[in-house]
Structure formats: C-alpha cells, structure tokens
Design a protein around this motif. Sequence first.
Motif, PDB file in Angstrom:
ATOM      1  N   GLY A  37       0.811  -1.212   0.000  1.00 37.18           N
ATOM      2  CA  GLY A  37       0.000   0.000   0.000  1.00 37.18           C
ATOM      3  C   GLY A  37       0.841   1.256   0.000  1.00 37.18           C
ATOM      4  O   GLY A  37       0.599   2.191  -0.782  1.00 37.18           O
ATOM      5  N   THR A  38       1.853   1.300   0.862  1.00 39.69           N
ATOM      6  CA  THR A  38       2.728   2.477   0.910  1.00 39.69           C
ATOM      7  C   THR A  38       3.575   2.581  -0.345  1.00 39.69           C
ATOM      8  O   THR A  38       3.797   3.673  -0.879  1.00 39.69           O
ATOM      9  N   LEU A  39       4.046   1.429  -0.834  1.00 41.82           N
ATOM     10  CA  LEU A  39       4.839   1.412  -2.059  1.00 41.82           C
ATOM     11  C   LEU A  39       4.054   1.999  -3.222  1.00 41.82           C
ATOM     12  O   LEU A  39       4.596   2.757  -4.038  1.00 41.82           O
ATOM     13  N   ALA A  40       2.781   1.690  -3.298  1.00 37.64           N
ATOM     14  CA  ALA A  40       1.939   2.219  -4.382  1.00 37.64           C
ATOM     15  C   ALA A  40       1.845   3.737  -4.291  1.00 37.64           C
ATOM     16  O   ALA A  40       1.869   4.433  -5.320  1.00 37.64           O
ATOM     17  N   GLU A  41       1.738   4.269  -3.081  1.00 38.72           N
ATOM     18  CA  GLU A  41       1.700   5.726  -2.912  1.00 38.72           C
ATOM     19  C   GLU A  41       2.994   6.372  -3.401  1.00 38.72           C
ATOM     20  O   GLU A  41       2.975   7.381  -4.118  1.00 38.72           O
ATOM     21  N   VAL A  42       4.117   5.798  -2.977  1.00 42.67           N
ATOM     22  CA  VAL A  42       5.412   6.359  -3.357  1.00 42.67           C
ATOM     23  C   VAL A  42       5.624   6.232  -4.863  1.00 42.67           C
ATOM     24  O   VAL A  42       6.108   7.161  -5.524  1.00 42.67           O
ATOM     25  N   ALA A  43       5.241   5.081  -5.427  1.00 39.27           N
ATOM     26  CA  ALA A  43       5.428   4.851  -6.861  1.00 39.27           C
ATOM     27  C   ALA A  43       4.616   5.847  -7.685  1.00 39.27           C
ATOM     28  O   ALA A  43       5.093   6.367  -8.709  1.00 39.27           O
ATOM     29  N   ALA A  44       3.391   6.129  -7.244  1.00 40.71           N
ATOM     30  CA  ALA A  44       2.555   7.076  -7.983  1.00 40.71           C
ATOM     31  C   ALA A  44       3.157   8.478  -7.947  1.00 40.71           C
ATOM     32  O   ALA A  44       3.186   9.186  -8.960  1.00 40.71           O
ATOM     33  N   ALA A  45       3.648   8.876  -6.779  1.00 41.89           N
ATOM     34  CA  ALA A  45       4.274  10.199  -6.667  1.00 41.89           C
ATOM     35  C   ALA A  45       5.555  10.274  -7.499  1.00 41.89           C
ATOM     36  O   ALA A  45       5.853  11.307  -8.107  1.00 41.89           O
ATOM     37  N   ALA A  46       6.306   9.179  -7.532  1.00 42.17           N
ATOM     38  CA  ALA A  46       7.525   9.149  -8.340  1.00 42.17           C
ATOM     39  C   ALA A  46       7.202   9.216  -9.826  1.00 42.17           C
ATOM     40  O   ALA A  46       7.852   9.949 -10.594  1.00 42.17           O
ATOM     41  N   GLU A  47       6.188   8.481 -10.242  1.00 42.58           N
ATOM     42  CA  GLU A  47       5.820   8.438 -11.654  1.00 42.58           C
ATOM     43  C   GLU A  47       5.403   9.816 -12.152  1.00 42.58           C
ATOM     44  O   GLU A  47       5.681  10.184 -13.305  1.00 42.58           O
ATOM     45  N   ARG A  48       4.744  10.587 -11.305  1.00 35.38           N
ATOM     46  CA  ARG A  48       4.341  11.935 -11.705  1.00 35.38           C
ATOM     47  C   ARG A  48       5.551  12.825 -11.987  1.00 35.38           C
ATOM     48  O   ARG A  48       5.418  13.868 -12.634  1.00 35.38           O
ATOM     49  N   ARG A  49       6.712  12.402 -11.505  1.00 39.17           N
ATOM     50  CA  ARG A  49       7.943  13.157 -11.730  1.00 39.17           C
ATOM     51  C   ARG A  49       8.858  12.468 -12.743  1.00 39.17           C
ATOM     52  O   ARG A  49      10.020  12.842 -12.885  1.00 39.17           O
ATOM     53  N   GLY A  50       8.332  11.455 -13.407  1.00 37.52           N
ATOM     54  CA  GLY A  50       9.130  10.734 -14.385  1.00 37.52           C
ATOM     55  C   GLY A  50      10.207   9.871 -13.765  1.00 37.52           C
ATOM     56  O   GLY A  50      11.233   9.589 -14.393  1.00 37.52           O
TER      57      GLY A  50
END
Length: 368
Positions: free
Chosen positions: A46-59
């Motif tokens: 669950g936390t990994l998904a949050e971090v991954a989404a925020a990272a993806e928004r920054r490429g």
Amino acid sequence: MEILEELRPEGADEHPKAKHELLQSTVEIITGICGTVAEAKADLAGTLAEVAAAAERRGLGLMCAGTHPITDWQSQLISPKERYLQLVERMQWLARRLQIFGVHVHVGVRAPEKAIPIVNALCQYVPHFLALSASSPFWVGCDTGLASARAKVFESMPTAGLPYQLSGWDEFETYMETLISTNAIESVREVWWDIRPHPGFGTVELRICDGLPTLDEVGAVAALSQCLVEQFDTQLDRGYTLPTPPSWVLRENKWRAARYGLDADIVVDEKGTVRPVRQSILDLVEDLTPTAKRLECEQELADVERVLAVGASYQRQRAVAAASGGKLEPVVDSLLSEMRTGLPSDGPAGGWSGPVPGPADCSGGHAA
C-alpha cells in the motif's frame, strides 16, 4: 524530498510509513505492527503504491537492491536531517559511501530475557539470509566479484557487522550504557548489528538482508525470520538452551555467503564440516514448514524455494549484464521492472558466479 513532502499528511511532520533515509535519493518504507507475513506484505504494498505514484508523476521509477549498479556515492546528496548530518560529521568517508540498501525484519519476542539467546542462535543463519537476499554484485559501475558488496561496505562502520555474543540482557544493557557514556553512540539505534534486539519495540531485528527487488522476496525472508524466532522462543519456553555458535564460524560463513552467495559451502560444526548453503536453506524450509502453518505464512515460506529456482537477485542481475555484453544500464531496467511485476517465473538457476565480461576495471569511476 519532493515525493515525501507530497505524501506528508496535512499537519504531520512526515508520512507515517514513508520516511527519509541517509541519502535524498532513498525512501524508507516501513509497516505497522502486523500479525502475519501476508498482512506485512499488504501493508508494504500500500505504501509502495503511494510512493510509486508520486515518483511516476515526476518521471521517476523505484527499485530496491543492496546497491545501485552504476551510480557513484560521491554524487549523492545527504538528507537534511540533523541525525544524518551528525552521522556524516562523525563517521566521514565511512558514512558518505553508504549508498547501500537493506530489508529489516522485526519479530516480536515474549520476554526480554529471551532476546539475547535468540540473537545468538539466529547468527548461525546469517549465511542463509545473506545468500538468499544477496543483490549487490555491482559497485559504482563495476562487478565486485561478490554476491553482496553491501555486506562488506556496511561492516566498515564501527558498530555494524555480526553482533557480539553476549551472555544475556544484563550484559547487553551494560554494553549499551558503556557505548553511550563514552560518547561512542547516542542511542541503541546506532548499533547496526546484522541481528540485534530492539528494546523500544520488544523485537529481535534481522538486518542482514540486502535490499530485495520484489515483495515476494521480502515475504520469503520475513517468513523465514518469523518462523525461526517463533521456534527459538518456543524452545526456550520448553527449557532448551539455544546454541551459541563459535565466532570464527560465524565470520567465515558470513564471508562465504557475501562472496559466493547461493554457491557457498558453509561450515556447519566446529570440526570444519562444510555443506552447500543452498541445501541447508532447503532443509531449513522443510524443518520450519509446520511452524509456518501455525503462523499462517506457509505460502511465503515456500517462496524461498521459488527464489532458489529462479536465482537470487545477484544472479539475475549478472545474467542480464552478461546478456547485454557487460552493460549495466539494462540491469537497472531489470530491477525497475521487477519492482513493478514481481519475482520472474524463470531465471539463471545455478547462477552466474564469475565477473561479468565487458566493463573496465574496478579501480573507480563510472560505468561506460
């Protein structure tokens, strides 16, 4: 920095489960208190998904391994937290080069007096955990020839490495008080043993594992950890004296696992008898299966055999590099992919144990 600030709940100092680490390029993800390994994996996911989404928004992408195959620690920025700045000031080069990453597993114990005997007994399984999790064959763009370079880098810290084999909790407290009173450390958090008791949490913490690219591998080492601690805890309840292996055996076996990974032959008694660590891991899984059933982590423990079948991460990374003519950028791509998709269904079982052909020597600098 930006990612953690975006994820920080309004009014809070930081996200409850996504934290700063020593390097600004690193995010530490933790779980809450979990009853089962499956619950811990779901918590992490669950936390990994949050971090991954925020990272993806920054490429940006996420990966986890004991070391990054190509980046240079000298180019990394230190997180602007007082704790880390003080660490670097005190340890200098030793701390600055800690571009290493691990998976730590906490397992609760039912009484303080059990912690040290369990830590001592767990030390005989350091090579099992290290060989299974080894994922750091590369350092600053070159093949180190090791399965786990991280293990050797971290050992350079004065309070890291194998724990001292202490007689009990009283001796542990005396040792901690001495370190604190002599200004060697500020708290027990700065004793980075491969396996240590954690007084604040009431746990035994296994810190030996390299960073693991997939949640399946995290679950496998967590199940192995929980089952071993539970078995030792129960044996103490029944009046057994847990083993305290000789320190020379522990040091030798840790080195063999760091160097050869799953191809290591480890010393299994004081007479010098050796045995393949791969077979020892398989036998351990079989022995712990009844305990795993009681703890509801039988499937996660069985994933240990999946890792053995497809190869540990260091083997998979070397296979990618070999197939790419020694280039390490594809290794980074493979680690990014595994974080997204999980443990591969096939891999270099048997392993690639030699250096990767292609890159220049390991005297320093970046990969080509």
